[in-house]
Scaffold this motif. Structure first.
Motif, PDB file in Angstrom:
ATOM      1  N   LEU A 131       0.840  -1.207   0.000  1.00  0.00           N
ATOM      2  CA  LEU A 131       0.000   0.000   0.000  1.00  0.00           C
ATOM      3  C   LEU A 131       0.869   1.249   0.000  1.00  0.00           C
ATOM      4  O   LEU A 131       0.625   2.201  -0.745  1.00  0.00           O
ATOM      5  CB  LEU A 131      -0.915  -0.002   1.229  1.00  0.00           C
ATOM      6  N   ARG A 132       1.895   1.236   0.848  1.00  0.00           N
ATOM      7  CA  ARG A 132       2.772   2.409   0.926  1.00  0.00           C
ATOM      8  C   ARG A 132       3.449   2.642  -0.416  1.00  0.00           C
ATOM      9  O   ARG A 132       3.572   3.778  -0.874  1.00  0.00           O
ATOM     10  CB  ARG A 132       3.797   2.229   2.045  1.00  0.00           C
ATOM     11  N   ALA A 133       3.866   1.509  -1.030  1.00  0.00           N
ATOM     12  CA  ALA A 133       4.515   1.650  -2.347  1.00  0.00           C
ATOM     13  C   ALA A 133       3.530   2.226  -3.364  1.00  0.00           C
ATOM     14  O   ALA A 133       3.933   2.941  -4.292  1.00  0.00           O
ATOM     15  CB  ALA A 133       5.024   0.286  -2.807  1.00  0.00           C
ATOM     16  N   GLY A 134       2.254   1.951  -3.166  1.00  0.00           N
ATOM     17  CA  GLY A 134       1.228   2.466  -4.083  1.00  0.00           C
ATOM     18  C   GLY A 134       0.765   3.864  -3.710  1.00  0.00           C
ATOM     19  O   GLY A 134      -0.143   4.409  -4.342  1.00  0.00           O
ATOM     20  N   GLY A 135       1.348   4.417  -2.656  1.00  0.00           N
ATOM     21  CA  GLY A 135       1.030   5.797  -2.281  1.00  0.00           C
ATOM     22  C   GLY A 135      -0.166   5.932  -1.356  1.00  0.00           C
ATOM     23  O   GLY A 135      -0.703   7.028  -1.187  1.00  0.00           O
ATOM     24  N   TYR A 136      -0.600   4.826  -0.758  1.00  0.00           N
ATOM     25  CA  TYR A 136      -1.737   4.891   0.154  1.00  0.00           C
ATOM     26  C   TYR A 136      -1.266   4.745   1.602  1.00  0.00           C
ATOM     27  O   TYR A 136      -0.687   3.715   1.955  1.00  0.00           O
ATOM     28  CB  TYR A 136      -2.760   3.790  -0.156  1.00  0.00           C
ATOM     29  N   PRO A 137      -1.528   5.754   2.439  1.00  0.00           N
ATOM     30  CA  PRO A 137      -1.140   5.631   3.847  1.00  0.00           C
ATOM     31  C   PRO A 137      -1.928   4.521   4.533  1.00  0.00           C
ATOM     32  O   PRO A 137      -3.051   4.213   4.141  1.00  0.00           O
ATOM     33  CB  PRO A 137      -1.505   6.981   4.455  1.00  0.00           C
ATOM     34  N   CYS A 138      -1.322   3.960   5.546  1.00  0.00           N
ATOM     35  CA  CYS A 138      -1.903   2.778   6.189  1.00  0.00           C
ATOM     36  C   CYS A 138      -1.648   2.828   7.690  1.00  0.00           C
ATOM     37  O   CYS A 138      -0.528   3.130   8.108  1.00  0.00           O
ATOM     38  CB  CYS A 138      -1.204   1.572   5.549  1.00  0.00           C
ATOM     39  N   LEU A 139      -2.677   2.564   8.458  1.00  0.00           N
ATOM     40  CA  LEU A 139      -2.519   2.514   9.917  1.00  0.00           C
ATOM     41  C   LEU A 139      -2.988   1.151  10.408  1.00  0.00           C
ATOM     42  O   LEU A 139      -4.067   0.692  10.016  1.00  0.00           O
ATOM     43  CB  LEU A 139      -3.379   3.602  10.584  1.00  0.00           C
ATOM     44  N   THR A 140      -2.190   0.517  11.254  1.00  0.00           N
ATOM     45  CA  THR A 140      -2.618  -0.752  11.847  1.00  0.00           C
ATOM     46  C   THR A 140      -3.028  -0.534  13.301  1.00  0.00           C
ATOM     47  O   THR A 140      -2.261   0.031  14.080  1.00  0.00           O
ATOM     48  CB  THR A 140      -1.492  -1.799  11.775  1.00  0.00           C
ATOM     49  N   VAL A 141      -4.254  -0.950  13.627  1.00  0.00           N
ATOM     50  CA  VAL A 141      -4.679  -0.914  15.029  1.00  0.00           C
ATOM     51  C   VAL A 141      -5.061  -2.334  15.453  1.00  0.00           C
ATOM     52  O   VAL A 141      -5.548  -3.117  14.636  1.00  0.00           O
ATOM     53  CB  VAL A 141      -5.894   0.036  15.262  1.00  0.00           C
ATOM     54  N   GLU A 142      -4.813  -2.619  16.711  1.00  0.00           N
ATOM     55  CA  GLU A 142      -5.124  -3.959  17.209  1.00  0.00           C
ATOM     56  C   GLU A 142      -6.580  -4.005  17.678  1.00  0.00           C
ATOM     57  O   GLU A 142      -6.995  -3.185  18.489  1.00  0.00           O
ATOM     58  CB  GLU A 142      -4.192  -4.305  18.369  1.00  0.00           C
ATOM     59  N   VAL A 143      -7.326  -4.959  17.153  1.00  0.00           N
ATOM     60  CA  VAL A 143      -8.736  -5.084  17.518  1.00  0.00           C
ATOM     61  C   VAL A 143      -8.887  -6.175  18.581  1.00  0.00           C
ATOM     62  O   VAL A 143      -8.477  -7.310  18.377  1.00  0.00           O
ATOM     63  CB  VAL A 143      -9.592  -5.432  16.275  1.00  0.00           C
TER      64      VAL A 143
END
Lengths: 438, 326
Positions: B293-305
């Protein structure tokens, strides 16, 4: 000569050294261990040489039907065994740190996988790290996968395949919720075996030879017999070996099951055990006060501490689930399909697990069970409590569990292990005294 | 029979602790607790697919722990490239049917199965349509509302839900499109629950414009083929057509590409990875799709559910920061 895993476990931390008593002279290495060391050297060296010649080399899951690549004359290495070796030498730390750091993996995952994923990324020049063994697990050209150990292996190998851009040859062995392998599973697995042989031949340029397969199958069957027999000889009282020593020989089955070199190692091992029985001797260094079974993978980073603690109380581990893990007997490819579906205890339902353990507890005269709650292995742990309850009730023997890990040294407490063993010993002692009073 | 989805829930663990270690995922922990404490009483049977290591064990824990609700295991094939996987899966479905017949005393017939498949395919199409239509009305279809429509499908008879969703869509279409000033995100993972978590998105000016959640759109993106044999065979073919799910073996780690495509289609600004606590299949995928995703220019956030944990302050701060960054 390469040291074996139990020898390597004797390398202690500074804290352990302070606690240890004055060093005692080591007994000479048995010939079977010398042969095993040579076999291990040959495995890695042959893979390196094959790579140099431009031949394709594979990595494989530990309960894959390795008679197939053996028949094709392929050089195969085993990441699970290799990660265990790194863990037992206390070299896992930088791998775990890098995996959970730069590579971005969760701490929750299997530590064998974490060590290996980092190792692979170093081989692939994606990560920089000095490999403690100089990279002798050479970079693979293909992967051989079965999921009879667990589902995590499937995901681990998916990631290796993407990282290294190599193919996976997969046999889905299916979990067994029934007490037997259904015929529909046998048909599905057999079809996959046939396809895999065709695909592997095409990829590697090798050709299948039925006669050679029969020879390999015969060797494999002999090795399985010898392996199980060496475990079964532990039913002598007192046991001829310190049970943990049998862990050393796992590589003969994990990595070399279809090789005659394993026959030599295991015949020698059987002969040595028989000699102990004849002469009434044992490698267990103290009087065998209690006999227990071990459930779960060895706690490799603390094998030395496990051993010392058990020895202190005269507890010998005389049975483990490893005895049956590679007792794979079959006569043809249908039989192979059935056998590999039912080989690993992780692929079987609770009643099969309990029946196998109950048989072992009785056969080996175990007075207790030690459960390794292995943080790396959900498939072993998530039904263990129910298995413990039922098995303890059926066998009438107490159990103790401890928290540990097959490769992550951070998931173990020496104090907890000692306390749990003390508790188990107390109950086993009471049981023994009550029996004597009867 | 009406199939219901068991996705755990907020629970205080008492009885489940005797079956599962602390590092089993919250969904399985809560399901086990609800099974043991009687919350699930009234179910005629529970079908457990063994698609992860914890689910393998759940079949056995349920079998012994909750004997009043019969457990029916199903072992889906993971080597879907093998043509033999289809016949194998049909035999697994037949085993499930045999046990269901034993439990209920009712037999399935081919006509009813084919009719049901049609209803499910129509429902899939409706849910996809809802997901698209919702994006023009993000003032009404908040993250919580969107999730409610998705999750409710597990508790209605499918034909009933299939009738309700088009009403929602039609009503939305009668309203003028809303120009939403909020940032648009895609959700990925197993689930994004409970509502408190979704409310944090709204509080921080984030709206959900699509998802790759196992509980939501992963359920609806693959139809059962209209042709290919009898009903059971077509259902088996549907399993083999599924894609981009962490619990189904697939080479190439395709989720990054899939998520980037979802972002593009739905004009999303970024992705929130809802990483279910202790979910190893998701944990193996996460580093790859994040990187892709980052390589595709989309920011990404991981949260623990973890819906067993009631504290959301840390997640609130992280989502707030992510929103500001977007």
């Amino acid at each position: 000569m390469r040291e074996t895993q139990a020898d390597q476990a004797k390398i202690s931390t500074p804290g352990e050294q302070a606690a240890a008593s004055a060093p005692k002279p080591r007994r000479p290495k048995p010939k079977s261990m010398v042969l095993l060391g040579e076999q291990t050297e040959a495995l890695f060296e042959n893979a390196r040489l094959a790579k140099e010649r431009g031949e394709k080399v594979g990595w494989s899951a530990s309960i894959f039907p390795q008679e197939i690549p053996e028949t094709l004359g392929l050089n195969i290495l085993y990441p699970e065994n290799h990660s265990a070796g790194i863990a037992v030498r206390h070299q896992a730390d930088p791998f775990l740190q890098k995996c959970e750091g730069a590579l971005g993996y969760s701490n929750d995952l299997c530590a064998y996988a974490k060590v290996n994923l980092v190792y692979a990324s170093v081989l692939n020049e994606e990560s920089e790290m000095e490999l403690p063994d100089g990279g002798r697990l050479v970079k693979p050209d293909f992967l051989l996968l079965t999921n009879n150990i667990c589902n995590q292996l499937t995901k681990w190998y998916e990631n290796l395949a993407r990282e290294l851009d190599i193919p996976v040859f997969f046999i889905d062995t299916c979990y067994n919720p029934s007490d037997y392998v259904t015929e529909s599973r046998v048909r599905y697995v057999r079809a996959q075996i046939d396809q895999l042989i065709r695909d592997l031949c095409e990829f590697t340029g090798k050709s299948w030879d039925d006669e050679r397969f029969k020879e390999i199958m015969e060797i494999s069957r002999r090795n399985s017999y010898l392996w199980e027999r060496s475990y079964n000889l532990m039913d002598c009282k007192p046991a001829p070996l310190s049970g943990f020593e049998l862990f050393n020989y796992m590589s003969a089955m994990v990595c070399n099951r279809g090789k005659e070199s394993s026959t030599a190692v295991l015949e020698q091992l059987n002969a040595e055990i028989e000699e102990h029985i004849r002469e009434g001797t044992s490698t267990f260094p103290t009087e065998e006060a209690f006999r227990v079974s071990w459930d779960g993978i060895a706690c490799w980073p603390y094998l030395s501490h496990n051993l010392r603690t058990l020895k202190k109380y005269g507890v010998n581990m005389v049975a483990s689930s490893y005895g049956k893990a590679w007792a794979i007997n079959y006569e043809d490819l249908d039989g192979m399909a059935r056998a590999y579906c039912f080989a690993s205890t992780n692929g079987d339902n609770a009643t099969t697990m309990i029946a196998r353990r109950l048989e072992a507890l009785k056969k080996f005269g175990c007075e207790g069970t030690i459960y390794h709650v292995n943080r790396s292995c959900k498939v072993m742990d998530c039904q263990m409590m129910e298995v413990q309850r039922q098995l303890s009730a059926q066998a009438g023997v107490p159990f103790a569990s401890f928290n540990g890990d097959q490769a992550d040294y951070r998931n173990y407490s020496e104090a907890q292990f000692e306390t749990r063993i003390q508790g188990l010993v107390e109950i086993m002692k009471q049981n023994k005294e009550a029996k004597a009073d009867d | 029979m009406i199939p219901m989805g068991l996705w755990g829930g907020q629970a205080e663990l008492k009885l489940a602790k005797s079956y599962l270690p602390a590092f089993a995922c919250p969904i399985m922990q809560a399901d086990m607790e609800f099974g043991l404490n009687g919350t699930y009483e009234g179910l005629s049977a529970v079908i457990i697919p063994t698609i992860c290591d914890t689910l393998r064990c759940m079949t056995q824990n349920w079998r012994f722990g909750v004997p009043t609700i019969p457990m029916i295991p199903i072992v889906y094939p993971q080597n879907r490239k093998s043509p033999a996987s289809v016949d194998y899966l049909i035999s697994e479905y037949e085993t499930v049917l045999t046990v269901l017949s034993t439990v209920t005393g009712k037999m399935m017939n081919e006509a009813a199965l084919c009719e049901t498949i049609e209803i499910y395919n129509t429902h899939n199409a409706m849910m996809r349509e809802f997901s698209r239509a919702a994006n023009d009305h993000l003032d009404i279809i908040t993250p919580v509302e969107r999730h409610t429509v998705m999750k409710s499908a597990f508790f209605y008879e499918k034909s009933e839900h299939t009738a309700i969703v088009p009403n929602i869509v039609e009503n939305l279409k009668t309203l003028p499109a809303y120009c939403c000033p909020d940032k648009r995100v895609i959700l990925s993972g197993i689930t994004c629950e409970p509502d408190e978590l979704l409310e944090i998105l709204r509080e921080n000016g984030l709206c959900v414009v699509g998802d790759d959640l196992a509980q939501e759109m992963r359920q609806y993106r693959t139809d059962t083929p209209e042709k290919g044999g009898g009903g059971l065979r077509r259902l088996a073919l549907q399993w083999n057509n599924r894609y981009g799910c962490s619990l189904i073996h697939e080479l190439g780690k395709p989720r990054g590409k899939l998520l980037a495509e979802l972002c593009r289609e739905n004009e999303a600004d970024g992705v929130i990875c809802c990483l279910m606590k202790f979910c190893d299949p998701e944990e193996y995928d996460q580093p790859y799709y994040e990187a892709d995703l980052r390589a595709g220019g989309y920011p990404c956030l991981t949260v623990e559910v973890d819906h067993l944990n009631a504290g959301y302050e840390q997640i609130r701060t992280r989502i707030q920061t992510f929103s500001e960054m977007l």
